[in-house]
Enzyme design. Structure first.
Site, mmCIF file in Angstrom:
data_model
loop_
_atom_site.group_PDB
_atom_site.id
_atom_site.type_symbol
_atom_site.label_atom_id
_atom_site.label_comp_id
_atom_site.label_asym_id
_atom_site.label_seq_id
_atom_site.Cartn_x
_atom_site.Cartn_y
_atom_site.Cartn_z
ATOM 1 N N LYS A 264 0.841 -1.205 0.000
ATOM 2 C CA LYS A 264 0.000 0.000 0.000
ATOM 3 C C LYS A 264 0.874 1.252 0.000
ATOM 4 C CE LYS A 264 -3.365 2.528 2.881
ATOM 5 N NZ LYS A 264 -4.262 2.485 4.074
ATOM 6 N N ASP A 269 -2.581 10.029 4.144
ATOM 7 C CA ASP A 269 -3.997 9.663 4.248
ATOM 8 C C ASP A 269 -4.722 10.633 5.180
ATOM 9 O OD1 ASP A 269 -6.450 8.449 4.275
ATOM 10 O OD2 ASP A 269 -5.811 6.697 5.467
ATOM 11 N N LYS A 276 -10.367 12.437 8.527
ATOM 12 C CA LYS A 276 -9.917 11.987 9.853
ATOM 13 C C LYS A 276 -9.916 13.165 10.816
ATOM 14 C CE LYS A 276 -6.661 8.398 8.317
ATOM 15 N NZ LYS A 276 -7.376 7.250 8.867
ATOM 16 N N ASP A 346 -12.234 6.986 3.700
ATOM 17 C CA ASP A 346 -11.060 6.684 4.521
ATOM 18 C C ASP A 346 -10.683 5.197 4.449
ATOM 19 O OD1 ASP A 346 -8.943 7.222 6.163
ATOM 20 O OD2 ASP A 346 -10.124 7.422 8.005
ATOM 21 N N ARG A 350 -7.778 -0.544 0.739
ATOM 22 C CA ARG A 350 -8.292 -1.761 0.108
ATOM 23 C C ARG A 350 -8.670 -1.515 -1.350
ATOM 24 N NH1 ARG A 350 -12.888 -1.974 4.659
ATOM 25 N NH2 ARG A 350 -11.185 -0.876 5.699
HETATM 26 N N1 BES Z 1 -4.434 4.234 6.911
HETATM 27 C C1 BES Z 1 -5.576 3.949 7.687
HETATM 28 C C2 BES Z 1 -5.340 2.902 8.766
HETATM 29 C C3 BES Z 1 -4.385 3.247 9.882
HETATM 30 C C4 BES Z 1 -4.864 3.651 11.112
HETATM 31 C C5 BES Z 1 -3.022 3.084 9.722
HETATM 32 C C6 BES Z 1 -4.003 3.932 12.145
HETATM 33 C C7 BES Z 1 -2.148 3.371 10.755
HETATM 34 C C8 BES Z 1 -2.631 3.785 11.970
HETATM 35 C C9 BES Z 1 -6.695 3.438 6.785
HETATM 36 O O1 BES Z 1 -6.709 3.946 5.494
HETATM 37 C C10 BES Z 1 -7.991 3.821 7.422
HETATM 38 O O2 BES Z 1 -8.224 4.993 7.535
HETATM 39 N N2 BES Z 1 -8.799 2.844 7.813
HETATM 40 C C11 BES Z 1 -10.061 3.099 8.407
HETATM 41 C C12 BES Z 1 -11.078 2.155 7.809
HETATM 42 C C13 BES Z 1 -12.496 2.452 8.206
HETATM 43 C C14 BES Z 1 -12.923 3.789 7.628
HETATM 44 C C15 BES Z 1 -13.389 1.359 7.696
HETATM 45 C C16 BES Z 1 -9.934 2.864 9.914
HETATM 46 O O3 BES Z 1 -9.236 1.932 10.314
HETATM 47 O O4 BES Z 1 -10.481 3.653 10.666
HETATM 48 ZN ZN ZN Z 2 -4.899 4.607 4.755
HETATM 49 MN MN MN Z 3 -7.768 5.772 5.371
#
Ligand code: BES
Ligand code: ZN
Ligand code: MN
Length: 509
Positions: A264, A269, A276, A346, A350
């Site tokens: 990835k 992000d 976020k 967010d 995937r």
């Molecule tokens: N990059 C983040 C995941 C992440 C969180 C990496 C904390 C490192 C530390 C990912 O893209 C994300 O935002 N995932 C979301 C998914 C949700 C919206 C279904 C998450 O985990 O909140």
């Molecule tokens: Zn991410």
């Molecule tokens: Mn994300």
């Protein structure tokens, strides 16, 4: 860092800034230290200042040892430490040496470790090179590895050619593994303004060219023309357009038995329109930790040249909110033809990884491992201690878990029940990109797994392990380069069916 092996003669006679002596608790308890050390160290043990406890270090001014300015005592605890304990011990020695402003260090290798040969040499080398890494500071000049430029592993007893070869091989492998890990750490630690999809692509091309490996970068026009609707959508909100990056490492005559490694590469992000919250968002510079890891692997393969075939794919994008950004409710068509309903922008990793898996298979990948900072949910389960795994092929995962026990990088499998897959059902598209809070690490993994089209696949969620809030073990605060060494241990083990043995068998040779 220059690391060398030699044997024969007293360590004290070699000129260096520091001499490191590894001392076990047993040697102190039984009074079995070599005579020249007894008088110096036993009083320290009596006073409780240095007892040989694992990872304890103590600095002696060298006194009547004219060839060094200090002696670093390092405790190895009871018995012979396990590999990860040894790695951390070496990391602590390198840190102690840096604090003493040492640039040339001699480590006296105890006789009991000699017979461990290549494995021990690799482990110690990894610990030294990983433990002395620090994130770059943008104002102060810092010397590489804190100024520790060279280390000699010295065995006082004269050793033969077999032992020498084995230690030298282990050192070379340890250097390749650890320097590749540090490359991944450097890339991951780069802030978002200095690392965009196009500069990540430039870094990948640089690695490929250094080793003469074929590489290809698709720009946003080519991404659109090819039909990579997922990567295109995620990258749309940014002024830094997305890139799809591929590098091929071919180590056998035929392009067969190809392992795909996919990382990835979200260079920052923000969450996009599903923005976020502000606290901690700065850590999202690490959302390309998976990309950095697979690039590190390619770098080490280019150095070590094993007889295996690997294709690396990185989908790179910056996830930003803007007037052009993709939105909740959007329906996008991926390279596989699958349609995706976007419920949360967010959950972007995937989406880009789906296209990357399809692309890796176009390049011939028969088995795939993806590495991704994918979910906050994996942090709730495993903290920053272990990487979460999701797979469709249990024996494949077992091979990878065996590799992770060698590297010391912990991986824990997440359960894959069919009910989790149901949670990704969409009423308007083939699949939806978010399935609510519960079971989030598994559902995210299973989304990616759909794109493996039944081929053996493992997903590694490094969201907890890629970037640490404080130093631990061989890792400094910040990027860890996690999974570089595990993937290399997996790929370089010929009994895993990645190697020439397997290739030869399948062509009937
Ligand atoms: N990059 C983040 C995941 C992440 C969180 C990496 C904390 C490192 C530390 C990912 O893209 C994300 O935002 N995932 C979301 C998914 C949700 C919206 C279904 C998450 O985990 O909140
Ligand atoms: Zn991410
Ligand atoms: Mn994300």
């Amino acid at each position: 860092m220059l690391i060398e092996w030699n044997s024969g003669g007293s360590s004290a006679a070699i000129t260096s800034d520091a001499l490191c002596v590894i001392v076990s608790e047993a040697e102190l308890e039984h009074g079995s230290l070599p005579v020249e050390w007894k008088a110096r160290i036993e009083p320290l043990a009596k006073a409780g200042l240095f007892t040989g406890k694992l990872n304890q270090t103590y600095i002696l001014t060298a006194g009547d040892l004219p060839n060094h300015s200090v002696v670093i005592l390092a405790g190895s605890g009871k018995g012979i430490p396990e590999a990860e304990e040894m790695r951390v011990l070496a990391a602590q020695v390198s840190r102690a040496a840096i604090r003493q402003k040492v640039s040339v260090l001699v480590i006296q290798i105890p006789e009991v470790l000699m017979s461990h040969g290549a494995g021990m040499a690799q482990t110690l080398t990894e610990g030294l090179v990983l433990g002395s890494y620090r994130r770059k500071h943008y104002k102060q000049e810092q010397p590489l590895y804190g100024g520790l430029t060279s280390v000699v592993f010295h065995m006082e007893q004269q050793t033969g050619e077999a032992v020498n070869n084995s230690w030298n091989q282990g050192i070379q492998r340890g250097l390749a593994f650890a320097e590749a890990t540090n490359l991944a750490r450097d890339l991951t630690n780069l802030p978002g303004n200095l690392l965009t999809p196009s500069t990540l692509a430039a870094a990948a091309i640089e690695v490929a060219e250094r080793h003469g490996l074929p590489a290809e970068v698709l720009d946003e026009r080519e991404i659109e023309q090819k039909g990579m609707g997922g990567l295109l959508a995620v990258g749309k909100g940014s002024v830094h357009p997305p890139r799809m990056i591929a590098i091929r490492y071919q180590g056998t005559g035929d392009w067969e038995n190809v392992v795909g490694i996919v990382g990835k590469g979200i260079t920052f992000d923000t969450g996009g329109i599903s923005l976020k919250r502000a606290p901690g968002m700065e850590d999202m510079i690490s959302d390309m930790g998976g990309a950095a890891a697979v690039l590190g692997v390619i770098d080490a393969l280019g150095r070590l040249r094993p007889r295996i075939n690997v294709v690396m794919v990185i989908p790179a994008a910056e996830n930003m909110p803007s007037a052009a950004a993709f939105k909740p409710g959007d329906v996008i068509t991926s390279l596989s033809g699958r349609t995706v309903e976007v419920l949360n922008t967010d959950a972007e990793g995937r989406i880009v990884l789906g296209d990357a898996l399809t692309y890796a298979m176009e390049w011939g990948a028969e088995r795939i491992i993806d590495v991704a900072t994918l979910t906050g949910a994996v942090l709730s389960i495993l903290g920053d201690i272990a990487t979460g795994a999701v797979t469709n092929d249990e024996p494949f995962l077992q091979e990878l878990l065996a590799a992770s026990r060698l590297s010391g990088e912990k991986i824990w499998p997440l359960p894959v029940y069919p009910e989790f897959r149901e949670m990704l059902r969409s009423e308007v598209a083939d699949i939806r990109n978010a399935a609510g809070r519960f079971g989030g690490a598994t559902t995210a993994g299973l989304f990616i797994g759909e794109f493996a089209e039944g081929r053996p696949w493992i997903h590694l969620d490094i969201a907890g392990t890629a970037f640490l809030s404080k130093e631990r073990g061989v890792n400094a605060k910040g990027a860890t380069g996690v999974m570089v060494r595990t993937l290399l241990e997996y790929l370089l083990n010929p009994s895993n069916g990645t190697g020439s043995e397997h290739a030869a068998a399948s062509t009937g040779n």
